[in-house]
Design an enzyme around this catalytic site. Structure first.
Site, mmCIF file in Angstrom:
data_model
loop_
_atom_site.group_PDB
_atom_site.id
_atom_site.type_symbol
_atom_site.label_atom_id
_atom_site.label_comp_id
_atom_site.label_asym_id
_atom_site.label_seq_id
_atom_site.Cartn_x
_atom_site.Cartn_y
_atom_site.Cartn_z
ATOM 1 N NE ARG A 104 -3.943 -2.019 2.325
ATOM 2 C CZ ARG A 104 -5.034 -2.008 3.073
ATOM 3 N NH1 ARG A 104 -5.245 -1.002 3.914
ATOM 4 N NH2 ARG A 104 -5.914 -2.970 2.986
ATOM 5 C CG HIS A 105 0.014 4.417 -2.600
ATOM 6 N ND1 HIS A 105 1.019 4.371 -3.536
ATOM 7 C CD2 HIS A 105 -1.138 4.192 -3.278
ATOM 8 C CE1 HIS A 105 0.501 4.140 -4.733
ATOM 9 N NE2 HIS A 105 -0.807 4.013 -4.601
ATOM 10 C CD GLU A 106 5.562 4.920 4.263
ATOM 11 O OE1 GLU A 106 4.768 4.845 5.225
ATOM 12 O OE2 GLU A 106 6.470 4.110 4.061
ATOM 13 C CB ALA A 141 1.916 0.692 -3.412
ATOM 14 C CG ASP A 142 4.767 4.777 -2.252
ATOM 15 O OD1 ASP A 142 3.578 5.024 -2.491
ATOM 16 O OD2 ASP A 142 5.218 4.667 -1.100
#
Length: 678
Positions: free
Chosen positions: A311-313, A321-322
């Site tokens: 998942r994004h930070e 994800a980034d």
């Protein structure tokens, strides 16, 4: 086991009397047991003792197996419960734990109440959040306790304070494991000292085991495919397949009424098309790199097994994800350089290419607006809550600006340059100096707006998340100037309402990670990809020079990132931040993109060790795969009702199946030569 007196101790006249007496005793014991159960059920939770005394029950035949069952259960669970009594294990609580949660019991033997607070170790300069209150111990050597549920995604620090006065007693940093069972004991060590110790009652589950199994399965399938491909390439196998195909083709022609010589000539003419030659000249490494980025993007958009690193930070830093969106932008810039050069060589005018780029960007933008608003299938879009920024919208803006820059300075012929001029070794940069000046001016605009624009109620140049970050001093300043520009130009209702900063920093201000100000650095990322394309054009077929220049760019950008970030997550001049699309984020991801492209180019196009499959197929149909996975996300086979929605394994399996479906769909479209181009 309960002792039952023998019947021989009593004197009875008949067998009927003995049966009658046994019936009365059983009935009396049952009544007493029911009374005890009713009395126990009327007690409240705080009135019940830690150890509940069980009432005697009459034996029956089934009770003979209870000791054996208890022995088996005890042997199974004794390693988990060796140091504590069975009454202290909150089995019902642990069974109700959700994903990424653990059970914590705080035991207080002090004479004062305890305030338990917590803070994520992933949260930079954050305020402690109250977890709950634990009452004072009932007496010397006795403890009161309260049960809590804690998160396990990141390590946390527990703070224990006196309720009155508010004095910190101790801090306990600890990394809880998913579905683990823990106890925190707070005792008086001396008159002025307090001892806080953590005890692990039951080990957490290994939530990363499904990833390992999935990796082994996928690696095994890849090895089988590689071995199968190597076997097919053997001369013996190829000859056998060739003879088999010829015999099948002969039988088909004999049995077919259309197998005339005229038809054969027509079919052969149909197969002689320019498409195969175009595809053969196409660099497979570019499509492979694009496909890798796209496949990971689809996987993380579907959930990534609900693991935090997919998942994004929440704010500063990087997760898997980034990585994918900037890489997709990078390879888009590379494709712009190659496609524009090819079209200019084929006779297209710059004006017609500019109109084509504008039309394509407009289509991308409109498609992006449709797919990110959830009511696009339910009727007309409502302007009141319509989100304007998005992934495809940002791609459209970056594509248009980079295409305009390339058309401004593009060279149709790069093979007729003078080789004895001093700037020839760096011709891939100096020939396009006007475009570099434009990009540097855009970057100067980003720096000025970010660090000099006054934002009401916020410090100038603020790059923080707001919320509970920075000790809660700037709770409404999420994103600083970037968030302020979006709210000012687009309106609060037309940007993203649930940013990733809410997960850890508990922000309540709307913020869009695909906002206006960050689009400038997206153009910079695409321009770095454009530079990679210029290298491929100027040093065509000179593999060593291409690889060397890719490596030089990676080193330069890596050094720049190290300076901007001071090699830290939060302490640098400009931290790496995907939400802001900060300058260090672009330089870091561009550095990594040059390295990955170098490796893929060497393995796929130079050495031909890898064909690029299966990533090559979605890479050639990227728009269709991206739009399709967004539109059909909620439909079978991409999503189904799970038996346990709190299981990482089920989420991971579902997300891998959904992603694999799109890879297979792109493979079928590739075989049918169906490509959706905008």
């Amino acid at each position: 086991m309960y002792f039952v007196p023998s019947l021989s101790h009593y004197s009875f006249k008949t067998r009927r009397d003995r049966k009658r007496l046994m019936y009365k005793r059983r009935k009396k014991a049952k009544v007493e047991s029911n009374k005890g159960s009713e009395k126990e059920s009327r007690e409240t939770d705080h009135q019940r003792p830690d150890v509940v005394k069980m009432m005697p029950r009459p034996q029956n035949r089934a009770s003979r197996f209870i000791p054996l069952i208890a022995l088996v259960v005890a042997i199974c669970v004794v390693p988990l419960t060796a140091d504590i009594s069975s009454s202290s294990l909150p089995h019902r609580k642990s069974m109700s734990l959700k994903m990424d949660e653990a059970f914590l019991k705080v035991n207080n033997e002090l004479e004062t109440k305890l305030v338990v607070s917590w803070m994520s170790n992933h949260c930079y300069q954050c305020l402690y959040q109250t977890l709950g209150l634990v009452p004072a111990g009932p007496g010397p050597g006795k403890s009161s306790f309260v049960d809590f549920i804690v998160g396990t995604r990141h390590g946390i620090t527990l703070q224990l304070n006196n309720s009155d006065p508010n004095v910190e007693l101790c801090r306990v940093p600890f990394s809880f494991g998913e579905h683990g069972n823990y106890s925190l004991w707070v005792k008086n060590q001396s008159v002025s000292a307090v001892n806080c110790s953590m005890v692990t009652h039951s080990d957490p589950v290994n939530s990363y085991l499904p990833i390992l199994i999935a990796f082994i399965v996928l690696a095994g399938l890849s090895m089988l495919l590689a071995i199968g491909g190597a076997i097919i390439k053997l001369d013996v196998v190829r000859g056998l397949l060739h003879r088999l195909s010829n015999s099948m083709e002969t039988e088909r022609l004999i049995n077919s009424e259309l197998g005339s010589p005229g038809r054969l000539v027509e079919s052969s003419n149909d197969n002689i098309l320019p498409a195969p030659s175009v595809l053969s000249r196409r660099l497979r490494s570019l499509d492979t790199f694009r496909g890798m980025s796209l496949v990971v993007m689809v996987f993380v958009n579907y959930g990534g097994g609900r693991y935090w690193f997919f998942r994004h930070e929440s704010w500063n830093g990087l997760t898997v994800a980034d990585l994918v969106f900037p890489w997709f932008v990078f390879i888009m810039g590379t494709s712009v350089a190659l496609s524009m050069n090819s079209l200019l060589r084929s006779g297209w005018s710059r004006c017609s290419l500019l109109l084509k780029s504008v039309w394509r960007s407009l289509q991308l933008f409109l498609i992006g607006v449709l797919i990110i608003n959830p009511n696009y299938c339910l009727g007309p879009l409502s302007w009141d809550g319509l989100r304007i920024p998005g992934v495809l919208q940002r791609l459209a803006v970056a594509y248009l600006l980079v295409a305009m820059l390339d058309l401004l300075v593009a060279r149709v012929h790069t093979d007729n340059l003078l080789v004895d001029v001093w700037w020839y070794p760096v011709r891939d940069i100096l020939l396009y100096w006007p475009a570099w000046i434009c990009v540097l001016c855009l970057e100067a605009v980003w720096l000025c707006i970010t660090f000099l624009l006054p934002v009401p109620g916020c410090p100038t140049g603020y790059l923080g998340p707001g919320g509970i970050g920075d000790m809660g001093l700037y709770s409404n300043c999420t994103g600083g100037a970037a968030g302020y520009v979006d709210r000012w130009l687009l309106g609060n209702n037309h940007i993203y309402q649930n940013p990733s900063s809410r997960v850890i920093y508990l922000t309540h201000t709307a913020y869009d990670p695909e906002g206006i100000l960050g689009s400038i650095n997206t153009v910079l990322m695409a321009f770095f990809g454009l530079q990679a394309g210029k290298i491929l054009l100027h040093y065509k077929d000179l593999h060593s020079k291409i690889i060397t220049r890719f490596l030089i760019w990676a080193v330069i950008l890596g050094i720049l990132s190290a300076v901007l970030t001071k090699c830290s997550r939060n302490q640098g001049f400009i931290p790496v931040n995907k939400n802001l699309w900060s300058l260090s984020y672009v330089t870091t991801l561009a550095c990594m993109a040059f390295v990955v492209l170098l490796l893929v180019y060497y393995v796929v196009d130079v050495k031909s060790w890898w064909s690029g499959a299966p990533f090559h197929y979605p890479g050639m149909n990227s728009i269709l795969v991206y739009v399709g996975h967004e539109v059909f996300e909620q439909y079978f086979p991409f999503r189904w009702r799970m038996a346990d929605s709190q299981s990482h394994a089920e989420h991971l399996a579902q997300n891998l199946v959904a992603t694999s479906c799109w890879v297979f769909i792109s493979y079928l479209l590739y075989k049918k030569r169906v490509f959706w181009k905008i």
